[in-house]
Design an enzyme around this catalytic site. Structure first.
Site, PDB file in Angstrom:
ATOM      1  N   LYS A  11       0.845  -1.216   0.000  1.00 35.11           N
ATOM      2  CA  LYS A  11       0.000   0.000   0.000  1.00 35.11           C
ATOM      3  C   LYS A  11       0.871   1.254   0.000  1.00 35.11           C
ATOM      4  O   LYS A  11       0.580   2.218  -0.700  1.00 35.11           O
ATOM      5  CB  LYS A  11      -0.919   0.006   1.240  1.00 35.11           C
ATOM      6  CG  LYS A  11      -1.939  -1.129   1.238  1.00 35.11           C
ATOM      7  CD  LYS A  11      -2.819  -1.100   2.467  1.00 35.11           C
ATOM      8  CE  LYS A  11      -2.098  -1.492   3.744  1.00 35.11           C
ATOM      9  NZ  LYS A  11      -1.604  -2.867   3.778  1.00 35.11           N
ATOM     10  N   ASN A  45       0.264   0.157  14.218  1.00 35.45           N
ATOM     11  CA  ASN A  45       0.369  -1.267  13.861  1.00 35.45           C
ATOM     12  C   ASN A  45       0.754  -1.374  12.383  1.00 35.45           C
ATOM     13  O   ASN A  45       1.305  -2.373  11.949  1.00 35.45           O
ATOM     14  CB  ASN A  45      -0.944  -2.023  14.151  1.00 35.45           C
ATOM     15  CG  ASN A  45      -2.201  -1.308  13.649  1.00 35.45           C
ATOM     16  OD1 ASN A  45      -2.134  -0.146  13.245  1.00 35.45           O
ATOM     17  ND2 ASN A  45      -3.334  -1.978  13.703  1.00 35.45           N
ATOM     18  N   GLY A  86       2.774  -0.622   8.894  1.00 33.39           N
ATOM     19  CA  GLY A  86       4.133  -0.302   8.457  1.00 33.39           C
ATOM     20  C   GLY A  86       4.089  -0.211   6.943  1.00 33.39           C
ATOM     21  O   GLY A  86       3.899  -1.215   6.269  1.00 33.39           O
ATOM     22  N   HIS A  87       4.187   1.008   6.408  1.00 29.59           N
ATOM     23  CA  HIS A  87       4.069   1.218   4.963  1.00 29.59           C
ATOM     24  C   HIS A  87       5.420   1.656   4.403  1.00 29.59           C
ATOM     25  O   HIS A  87       5.957   2.683   4.827  1.00 29.59           O
ATOM     26  CB  HIS A  87       2.986   2.267   4.668  1.00 29.59           C
ATOM     27  CG  HIS A  87       1.602   1.833   5.067  1.00 29.59           C
ATOM     28  ND1 HIS A  87       0.501   2.617   4.906  1.00 29.59           N
ATOM     29  CD2 HIS A  87       1.154   0.673   5.607  1.00 29.59           C
ATOM     30  CE1 HIS A  87      -0.577   1.958   5.336  1.00 29.59           C
ATOM     31  NE2 HIS A  87      -0.196   0.784   5.773  1.00 29.59           N
TER      32      HIS A  87
HETATM   33  P1  GDP Z   1       2.105  -2.115   3.103  1.00 30.16           P
HETATM   34  O1  GDP Z   1       1.969  -2.338   4.570  1.00 30.16           O
HETATM   35  O2  GDP Z   1       0.931  -2.618   2.332  1.00 30.16           O
HETATM   36  O3  GDP Z   1       2.467  -0.704   2.739  1.00 30.16           O
HETATM   37  O4  GDP Z   1       3.347  -3.029   2.645  1.00 30.16           O
HETATM   38  P2  GDP Z   1       4.772  -3.148   3.384  1.00 30.16           P
HETATM   39  O5  GDP Z   1       5.540  -1.923   3.115  1.00 30.16           O
HETATM   40  O6  GDP Z   1       4.581  -3.578   4.787  1.00 30.16           O
HETATM   41  O7  GDP Z   1       5.378  -4.412   2.638  1.00 30.16           O
HETATM   42  C1  GDP Z   1       5.551  -4.415   1.247  1.00 30.16           C
HETATM   43  C2  GDP Z   1       7.040  -4.690   0.937  1.00 30.16           C
HETATM   44  O8  GDP Z   1       7.167  -5.044  -0.422  1.00 30.16           O
HETATM   45  C3  GDP Z   1       7.921  -3.483   1.150  1.00 30.16           C
HETATM   46  O9  GDP Z   1       9.196  -3.920   1.515  1.00 30.16           O
HETATM   47  C4  GDP Z   1       7.968  -2.852  -0.245  1.00 30.16           C
HETATM   48  O10 GDP Z   1       9.137  -2.072  -0.463  1.00 30.16           O
HETATM   49  C5  GDP Z   1       7.971  -4.078  -1.116  1.00 30.16           C
HETATM   50  N1  GDP Z   1       7.336  -3.939  -2.422  1.00 30.16           N
HETATM   51  C6  GDP Z   1       6.226  -3.230  -2.779  1.00 30.16           C
HETATM   52  N2  GDP Z   1       5.906  -3.468  -4.060  1.00 30.16           N
HETATM   53  C7  GDP Z   1       6.818  -4.344  -4.536  1.00 30.16           C
HETATM   54  C8  GDP Z   1       7.006  -5.006  -5.792  1.00 30.16           C
HETATM   55  O11 GDP Z   1       6.239  -4.860  -6.731  1.00 30.16           O
HETATM   56  N3  GDP Z   1       8.055  -5.876  -5.878  1.00 30.16           N
HETATM   57  C9  GDP Z   1       8.921  -6.113  -4.837  1.00 30.16           C
HETATM   58  N4  GDP Z   1       9.911  -6.974  -5.024  1.00 30.16           N
HETATM   59  N5  GDP Z   1       8.781  -5.497  -3.657  1.00 30.16           N
HETATM   60  C10 GDP Z   1       7.729  -4.646  -3.499  1.00 30.16           C
HETATM   61  P1  IMO Z   2      -0.123  -2.752   7.241  1.00 25.42           P
HETATM   62  O1  IMO Z   2      -0.897  -1.459   7.174  1.00 25.42           O
HETATM   63  C1  IMO Z   2      -0.060  -6.900   8.534  1.00 25.42           C
HETATM   64  C2  IMO Z   2      -2.184  -7.835  12.258  1.00 25.42           C
HETATM   65  C3  IMO Z   2      -1.371  -8.300  13.437  1.00 25.42           C
HETATM   66  C4  IMO Z   2      -2.375  -9.231  14.107  1.00 25.42           C
HETATM   67  C5  IMO Z   2      -3.686  -8.488  13.889  1.00 25.42           C
HETATM   68  C6  IMO Z   2      -4.136  -7.645  15.091  1.00 25.42           C
HETATM   69  O2  IMO Z   2       1.350  -2.586   7.265  1.00 25.42           O
HETATM   70  O3  IMO Z   2      -0.600  -3.694   6.175  1.00 25.42           O
HETATM   71  P2  IMO Z   2      -3.267  -5.325  16.077  1.00 25.42           P
HETATM   72  O4  IMO Z   2      -1.927  -4.937  16.617  1.00 25.42           O
HETATM   73  O5  IMO Z   2      -3.740  -4.511  14.936  1.00 25.42           O
HETATM   74  O6  IMO Z   2      -4.313  -5.450  17.161  1.00 25.42           O
HETATM   75  O7  IMO Z   2      -3.057  -6.846  15.539  1.00 25.42           O
HETATM   76  O8  IMO Z   2      -3.498  -7.651  12.773  1.00 25.42           O
HETATM   77  N1  IMO Z   2      -1.757  -6.544  11.665  1.00 25.42           N
HETATM   78  C7  IMO Z   2      -1.121  -6.426  10.492  1.00 25.42           C
HETATM   79  N2  IMO Z   2      -0.646  -7.368   9.644  1.00 25.42           N
HETATM   80  N3  IMO Z   2       0.065  -5.599   8.213  1.00 25.42           N
HETATM   81  C8  IMO Z   2      -0.436  -4.655   9.039  1.00 25.42           C
HETATM   82  O9  IMO Z   2      -0.485  -3.341   8.691  1.00 25.42           O
HETATM   83  C9  IMO Z   2      -1.014  -5.048  10.267  1.00 25.42           C
HETATM   84  N4  IMO Z   2      -1.548  -4.381  11.309  1.00 25.42           N
HETATM   85  C10 IMO Z   2      -2.019  -5.307  12.157  1.00 25.42           C
HETATM   86  O10 IMO Z   2      -0.210  -8.989  13.027  1.00 25.42           O
HETATM   87  O11 IMO Z   2      -2.461 -10.447  13.414  1.00 25.42           O
HETATM   88 MG    MG Z   3       2.988  -3.176   6.165  1.00 25.86          MG
END
Ligand code: GDP
Ligand code: IMO
Ligand code: MG
Length: 428
Positions: free
Chosen positions: A16, A38, A40-41
């Site tokens: 995202k 919670n 992490g983007h």
């Molecule tokens: P979010 O919580 O949905 O914002 O996703 P996260 O940031 O937690 O996890 C997504 C991970 O995948 C991060 O390390 C991004 O840098 C990485 N990522 C996103 N899009 C791509 C992609 O198309 N290919 C690869 N290899 N990595 C990606």
């Molecule tokens: P983003 O936005 C993945 C999961 C936790 C747990 C459940 C409840 O980066 O996609 P909480 O602390 O919210 O009460 O935990 O939800 N969880 C996530 N899993 N990505 C997240 O955020 C999450 N935020 C919470 O691991 O299973």
């Molecule tokens: Mg995340």
């Protein structure tokens, strides 16, 4: 560009942050509408990488107003640390706004999150232990504190006193944990109040004024559809409405303003924490290991290894339905270059009955057996592809299959973590 919601379609971490950062310059404002730290983007631009927990992913652009909406729960200490981190990296936070109605995560919410998890024993949720659930619980119980309460010592003390009357006995008698006093909390929070005062505003008014001026808003969801408190795999969910509907209540904007709903969908599936996951592969399985390591599937917030599995078609279809998706951004397609053939879950078998969407009854979902269609891989580096036509035929077929299973067009394809590593198909 008209206004749009950006929502996670699986169990979170679909990318995202990357897609939000990518499309943000098309909008005047990006507002986070639920969740807290919670989330992490991740945003990758060139040699810089940011892991954002609270600040909306539109922060990278001066032209975009980033807003933390009323539906978010805010840990003030974490917010200040994130603001400092961004400023140190040369990213201005001067346009950032925080809703006065957003609830505050108090230190006792974190304590209770840990205590609740421990008391659940083998039924624990696997939360991030950031105090999210207990904070939303107090919001619903009408004993929460809000960001606006920071601005008035008298109100803060009064609200805090009300909360502690209920919280302290719980901490002390049920969990044998230290209790809190109003003085102690005001000592800590008065310092946060001074730092955050310039950011706190009436965000619903701000957003609606922007809309009246013809400006556009991107509503940034955290977590995802299957972690939604109503539509997710309850009780293994988070405590807010992550789905598209949460965007209006979490920001104070009317539904008529939303034109598109962009679902972020990983080309396979991951989950952190407990709960059912039909296509899960063990880390000891060769493919499970490859997905984890090639995909870099370790949490941004807690560092936990994510559970990995093959793409789940019924989840995709369910997400399209629950969120009213108009577009999909398919992410991490490049990770699948590591496989000769790729199993795709096209349906579930639940006690001999075939389901093409997520069954509502949790007992059925818990025993869902994936029905796989094995499709050819492409075994080719696709991170340099910038158009659908440049993708190998097998990768294009994979995208087409995702569209068919989800019942929604794939408008964006991500082929790497960097902003540049993206195929814009039919978003613009
Ligand atoms: P979010 O919580 O949905 O914002 O996703 P996260 O940031 O937690 O996890 C997504 C991970 O995948 C991060 O390390 C991004 O840098 C990485 N990522 C996103 N899009 C791509 C992609 O198309 N290919 C690869 N290899 N990595 C990606
Ligand atoms: P983003 O936005 C993945 C999961 C936790 C747990 C459940 C409840 O980066 O996609 P909480 O602390 O919210 O009460 O935990 O939800 N969880 C996530 N899993 N990505 C997240 O955020 C999450 N935020 C919470 O691991 O299973
Ligand atoms: Mg995340």
């Amino acid at each position: 560009m008209s206004s749009a919601v950006l929502v996670g379609t699986q169990w979170g971490d679909e990318g995202k942050g990357k897609i939000c950062d990518l499309v943000a310059p098309e909008f005047d404002c990006v507002v986070r509408y639920q969740g807290g730290n919670n989330a992490g983007h991740t945003i990758v631009c060139g040699d810089k990488k940011f892991g954002l927990h609270l600040v909306p992913s539109g922060i990278m652009y001066e032209s975009v107003t980033p807003v933390i909406g009323n539906g978010v729960v805010v840990d003030p200490k974490v917010l200040i640390e994130e603001i400092d981190m961004l400023e140190n990296e040369g990213v201005s936070t001067k346009n950032l706004k925080v809703s006065g109605n957003a609830h505050i995560i108090m230190p006792y919410h974190r304590d209770l999150d840990g205590a609740f998890e421990q008391s659940l024993g083998k039924h624990n949720i696997g939360t991030t232990k950031r105090g999210i659930g207990p904070c939303y619980q107090d919001k619903m119980a009408r004993i929460g504190l809000r960001m606006q309460d920071l601005l008035d010592e008298g109100i803060f003390r009064e609200r805090c006193g009300v909360a502690l009357e209920r919280v302290n006995p719980q901490l002390e008698l049920l969990y044998h944990l230290p209790t809190y006093t109003v003085d102690q909390l005001w000592d800590e929070f008065s310092a946060y109040a001074e730092r955050l005062r310039p950011y706190i505003c009436e965000s619903s008014l701000l957003l609606n004024n922007m809309l009246e001026d013809g400006k556009s808003i991107l509503f940034e969801g955290a977590q995802a559809t299957l972690l939604d408190i109503d539509h997710g795999t309850y009780p293994y969910v988070t405590s807010s409405n992550c789905t598209a509907g949460g965007s209006v209540t979490g920001s104070g904007v009317g539904m008529k303003n939303i034109d598109r709903v962009l679902g972020i969908m990983k080309a396979y599936i991951t989950r952190v924490g407990m709960g059912p996951m039909p296509t899960e592969l063990s880390y000891d399985d060769e493919c499970g290991h490859t997905l984890t390591e090639v995909g870099g599937e370790y949490g941004v917030t807690t560092g936990r290894r994510r559970r990995c599995g093959w793409f789940d078609g019924p989840i995709a279809r369910y997400s399209t339905r629950i969120n009213g998706l108009t577009d999909i951004a398919l992410t991490k397609l490049d990770v699948l270059s590591a496989f000769d053939t790729i199993p795709v879950c096209v349906a579930y078998d639940c006690d001999g009955v075939r389901y093409t969407s997520v069954p509502e009854h949790q007992a059925l979902f818990a025993k869902a057996k994936p029905v796989y269609q094995e499709v050819p891989g492409w075994r080719e580096d696709i991170t340099g592809c910038r158009s659908y036509e440049e993708l190998p035929q097998a990768a294009r077929d994979y995208v087409d299959l995702v569209e068919e299973l989800a019942g929604c067009r794939v408008s964006i394809i991500a082929v790497g973590p960097d902003r540049e590593q993206t195929i814009m198909r039919s978003w613009n």
